[in-house]
Write a protein that holds these residues in place. Structure first.
Motif, PDB file in Angstrom:
ATOM      1  N   GLN A  44       0.827  -1.208   0.000  1.00 48.27           N
ATOM      2  CA  GLN A  44       0.000   0.000   0.000  1.00 48.27           C
ATOM      3  C   GLN A  44       0.860   1.255   0.000  1.00 48.27           C
ATOM      4  O   GLN A  44       0.606   2.200  -0.741  1.00 48.27           O
ATOM      5  N   ARG A  45       1.907   1.247   0.821  1.00 47.71           N
ATOM      6  CA  ARG A  45       2.808   2.404   0.849  1.00 47.71           C
ATOM      7  C   ARG A  45       3.502   2.592  -0.506  1.00 47.71           C
ATOM      8  O   ARG A  45       3.713   3.717  -0.941  1.00 47.71           O
ATOM      9  N   SER A  46       3.796   1.492  -1.171  1.00 46.92           N
ATOM     10  CA  SER A  46       4.397   1.572  -2.499  1.00 46.92           C
ATOM     11  C   SER A  46       3.417   2.194  -3.490  1.00 46.92           C
ATOM     12  O   SER A  46       3.791   3.072  -4.274  1.00 46.92           O
ATOM     13  N   ASP A  48       1.084   4.192  -2.834  1.00 45.66           N
ATOM     14  CA  ASP A  48       0.908   5.602  -2.460  1.00 45.66           C
ATOM     15  C   ASP A  48       2.171   6.426  -2.667  1.00 45.66           C
ATOM     16  O   ASP A  48       2.167   7.638  -2.434  1.00 45.66           O
ATOM     17  N   GLY A  49       3.258   5.777  -3.094  1.00 44.90           N
ATOM     18  CA  GLY A  49       4.526   6.476  -3.313  1.00 44.90           C
ATOM     19  C   GLY A  49       5.170   6.942  -2.024  1.00 44.90           C
ATOM     20  O   GLY A  49       5.865   7.951  -2.013  1.00 44.90           O
ATOM     21  N   GLN A  50       4.977   6.195  -0.934  1.00 45.08           N
ATOM     22  CA  GLN A  50       5.469   6.620   0.377  1.00 45.08           C
ATOM     23  C   GLN A  50       6.510   5.696   0.974  1.00 45.08           C
ATOM     24  O   GLN A  50       6.809   5.782   2.162  1.00 45.08           O
ATOM     25  N   LEU A  51       7.085   4.808   0.194  1.00 47.04           N
ATOM     26  CA  LEU A  51       8.092   3.889   0.738  1.00 47.04           C
ATOM     27  C   LEU A  51       9.387   4.621   1.052  1.00 47.04           C
ATOM     28  O   LEU A  51       9.867   5.431   0.260  1.00 47.04           O
ATOM     29  N   THR A  52       9.956   4.292   2.195  1.00 48.76           N
ATOM     30  CA  THR A  52      11.305   4.764   2.485  1.00 48.76           C
ATOM     31  C   THR A  52      12.279   3.842   1.755  1.00 48.76           C
ATOM     32  O   THR A  52      11.886   2.782   1.253  1.00 48.76           O
ATOM     33  N   GLU A  55      12.223   0.509   3.482  1.00 51.03           N
ATOM     34  CA  GLU A  55      11.011  -0.248   3.154  1.00 51.03           C
ATOM     35  C   GLU A  55      11.065  -0.789   1.730  1.00 51.03           C
ATOM     36  O   GLU A  55      10.599  -1.896   1.471  1.00 51.03           O
ATOM     37  N   ARG A  56      11.646  -0.036   0.823  1.00 47.00           N
ATOM     38  CA  ARG A  56      11.792  -0.502  -0.554  1.00 47.00           C
ATOM     39  C   ARG A  56      12.657  -1.782  -0.584  1.00 47.00           C
ATOM     40  O   ARG A  56      12.335  -2.745  -1.261  1.00 47.00           O
TER      41      ARG A  56
END
Length: 82
Positions: A44-46, A48-52, A55-56
């Protein structure tokens, strides 16, 4: 067909694991609820373009292991049919 020397090392590992695995148990394997929740969160974070960056890397590791798991399951099923 390729010679053993030209195969990636994971091919040899897959053969070993597939030869010794309990196929039914292997095919039934799923991530624990905790791990699946973490994967869902990372996906989900991916989206939303919010991965650190950390996290990537974690998501990439999930993807590599998922690929390896699929290959192992397929190989074990093939060996079971022989």
């Amino acid at each position: 067909m390729s010679t053993a020397e030209s195969l990636p090392v994971y091919e040899e590992l897959l053969d070993l694991l597939a030869d010794t695995a309990n196929v039914d148990r292997l095919v039934a394997f799923r991530l624990s609820d905790k791990r699946q929740a973490r994967l869902d969160e990372l996906l989900q974070r991916s989206r939303d373009g919010q991965l650190t960056e950390t996290e990537r890397g974690e998501l990439e590791e999930f993807e590599r292991l998922e690929h390896l798991g699929r290959m192992l399951k397929a190989r074990a099923r093939q060996k079971q049919r022989r």
